[in-house]
Design a protein around this motif. Structure first.
Motif, short mmCIF file in Angstrom:
data_model
loop_
_atom_site.label_atom_id
_atom_site.label_comp_id
_atom_site.label_asym_id
_atom_site.label_seq_id
_atom_site.Cartn_x
_atom_site.Cartn_y
_atom_site.Cartn_z
N PRO A 284 0.95 -1.29 0.05
CA PRO A 284 -0.07 0.10 -0.01
C PRO A 284 0.62 1.21 0.10
O PRO A 284 1.96 1.43 0.31
CB PRO A 284 -0.67 -0.06 1.22
CG PRO A 284 0.12 -1.16 2.33
CD PRO A 284 0.53 -2.01 1.27
N LEU A 285 0.36 2.16 -0.74
CA LEU A 285 1.01 3.42 -0.71
C LEU A 285 0.34 4.77 -0.52
O LEU A 285 -0.83 4.59 -0.57
CB LEU A 285 1.48 3.89 -2.10
CG LEU A 285 2.57 2.93 -3.07
CD1 LEU A 285 2.81 3.45 -4.50
CD2 LEU A 285 3.98 2.94 -2.11
N HIS A 286 0.98 5.61 0.31
CA HIS A 286 0.43 6.87 0.97
C HIS A 286 -0.05 7.69 -0.34
O HIS A 286 0.77 7.66 -1.31
CB HIS A 286 1.11 7.63 1.71
CG HIS A 286 1.55 6.91 2.85
ND1 HIS A 286 0.88 6.65 3.87
CD2 HIS A 286 2.73 6.43 3.31
CE1 HIS A 286 1.37 6.08 4.99
NE2 HIS A 286 2.58 5.89 4.46
N ASP A 287 -1.43 8.48 -0.49
CA ASP A 287 -1.77 9.13 -1.44
C ASP A 287 -0.73 10.12 -1.97
O ASP A 287 -0.35 10.41 -2.97
CB ASP A 287 -2.99 9.86 -1.42
CG ASP A 287 -4.22 8.88 -1.05
OD1 ASP A 287 -3.93 7.79 -1.82
OD2 ASP A 287 -5.22 9.14 -0.40
N SER A 288 -0.02 10.97 -1.16
CA SER A 288 0.99 12.04 -1.30
C SER A 288 2.16 11.30 -2.02
O SER A 288 2.77 11.82 -3.31
CB SER A 288 1.45 12.60 -0.26
OG SER A 288 2.30 11.71 0.66
N LYS A 289 2.67 10.10 -1.70
CA LYS A 289 3.72 9.40 -2.57
C LYS A 289 3.27 8.89 -3.93
O LYS A 289 4.06 9.09 -4.85
CB LYS A 289 4.34 8.24 -1.75
CG LYS A 289 4.78 8.53 -0.58
CD LYS A 289 6.08 9.21 -0.75
CE LYS A 289 6.81 9.44 0.78
NZ LYS A 289 8.10 10.36 0.83
N LEU A 290 2.17 8.30 -3.76
CA LEU A 290 1.55 7.66 -5.32
C LEU A 290 1.23 9.02 -6.08
O LEU A 290 1.50 8.93 -7.30
CB LEU A 290 0.28 7.32 -4.92
CG LEU A 290 -0.37 6.43 -6.05
CD1 LEU A 290 0.52 5.60 -6.47
CD2 LEU A 290 -1.73 5.86 -5.88
N ALA A 291 0.86 10.28 -5.37
CA ALA A 291 0.91 11.26 -6.35
C ALA A 291 1.91 11.96 -6.99
O ALA A 291 2.05 12.24 -8.27
CB ALA A 291 -0.18 12.41 -5.86
N GLU A 292 3.01 11.99 -6.31
CA GLU A 292 4.47 12.38 -6.51
C GLU A 292 4.85 11.55 -7.79
O GLU A 292 5.30 12.01 -8.66
CB GLU A 292 5.27 12.47 -5.41
CG GLU A 292 6.72 12.83 -5.91
CD GLU A 292 7.51 12.76 -4.71
OE1 GLU A 292 8.99 12.71 -4.87
OE2 GLU A 292 7.09 12.75 -3.53
N LEU A 293 4.70 10.09 -7.49
CA LEU A 293 5.39 9.50 -8.61
C LEU A 293 4.47 9.51 -9.81
O LEU A 293 5.14 9.34 -11.08
CB LEU A 293 5.15 7.73 -8.22
CG LEU A 293 6.26 7.55 -6.91
CD1 LEU A 293 6.17 6.31 -6.35
CD2 LEU A 293 7.49 7.56 -7.31
N ARG A 294 3.09 9.60 -9.64
CA ARG A 294 2.31 9.61 -10.80
C ARG A 294 2.55 10.85 -11.52
O ARG A 294 2.53 10.99 -12.84
CB ARG A 294 0.90 9.62 -10.37
CG ARG A 294 -0.10 9.28 -11.48
CD ARG A 294 -1.72 9.29 -10.98
NE ARG A 294 -2.04 8.12 -10.46
CZ ARG A 294 -2.48 8.09 -9.01
NH1 ARG A 294 -3.00 9.06 -8.68
NH2 ARG A 294 -2.70 6.95 -8.40
N ASP A 295 2.94 11.99 -10.96
CA ASP A 295 3.19 13.36 -11.63
C ASP A 295 4.51 13.14 -12.39
O ASP A 295 4.49 13.63 -13.47
CB ASP A 295 3.09 14.31 -10.65
CG ASP A 295 1.77 14.79 -10.15
OD1 ASP A 295 0.82 14.37 -10.67
OD2 ASP A 295 1.74 15.68 -8.97
N ALA A 296 5.71 12.52 -11.59
CA ALA A 296 6.72 12.49 -12.50
C ALA A 296 6.87 11.48 -13.81
O ALA A 296 7.24 11.82 -14.59
CB ALA A 296 7.79 11.75 -11.30
N ASN A 297 5.72 10.34 -13.58
CA ASN A 297 5.71 9.55 -14.65
C ASN A 297 4.89 10.20 -15.75
O ASN A 297 5.42 10.21 -16.95
CB ASN A 297 5.06 8.34 -14.23
CG ASN A 297 5.02 7.34 -15.36
OD1 ASN A 297 6.06 6.92 -16.02
ND2 ASN A 297 3.84 6.87 -15.61
#
Length: 112
Positions: A46-59
């Motif tokens: 499971p990932l925290h929403d903030s970490k997931l959003a950061e990775l999604r934005d970078a991708n």
């Protein structure tokens, strides 16, 4: 464990971005394979929403760079094809013979 993998993925995304900006297409395939493997491993945690959003934005940023590169390459390809067509364009002379519009490279035309 997942925090370390998140940092690894962020590093991979940064490396991918730099490779795209340098047009280092040879390293992109290897980076994509490493990224895919790491994403598969991360999907089990499971990932925290903030970490997931950061990775999604970078991708998403890298995907936009890749799309811009593809569009640029397509545009250059069109220009090269137009140039090639122009070099192969011909016209008919008064006597009915066909001549190239542009002289062939490496040949001098001698006119009287």
């Amino acid at each position: 464990m997942s925090e370390r993998m998140i940092k690894q993925l962020r590093t991979l995304l940064d490396q991918e971005k730099q490779a795209l900006l340098r047009a280092d297409f040879d390293s992109l395939e290897e980076l994509a394979e490493r990224k895919e493997t790491l994403v598969q491993k991360l999907s089990a945690h499971p990932l925290h929403d903030s970490k997931l959003a950061e990775l999604r934005d970078a991708n998403a940023h890298n995907q936009a760079l890749l799309a811009a590169i593809a569009k640029g390459i397509s545009g250059v390809r069109g220009i090269v094809m137009d140039h090639h067509k122009a070099r192969n364009t011909s016209f008919y002379q008064k006597d009915g013979t066909q001549s190239p519009l542009l002289p062939r490279s490496g040949k001098l035309a001698h006119r009287a």
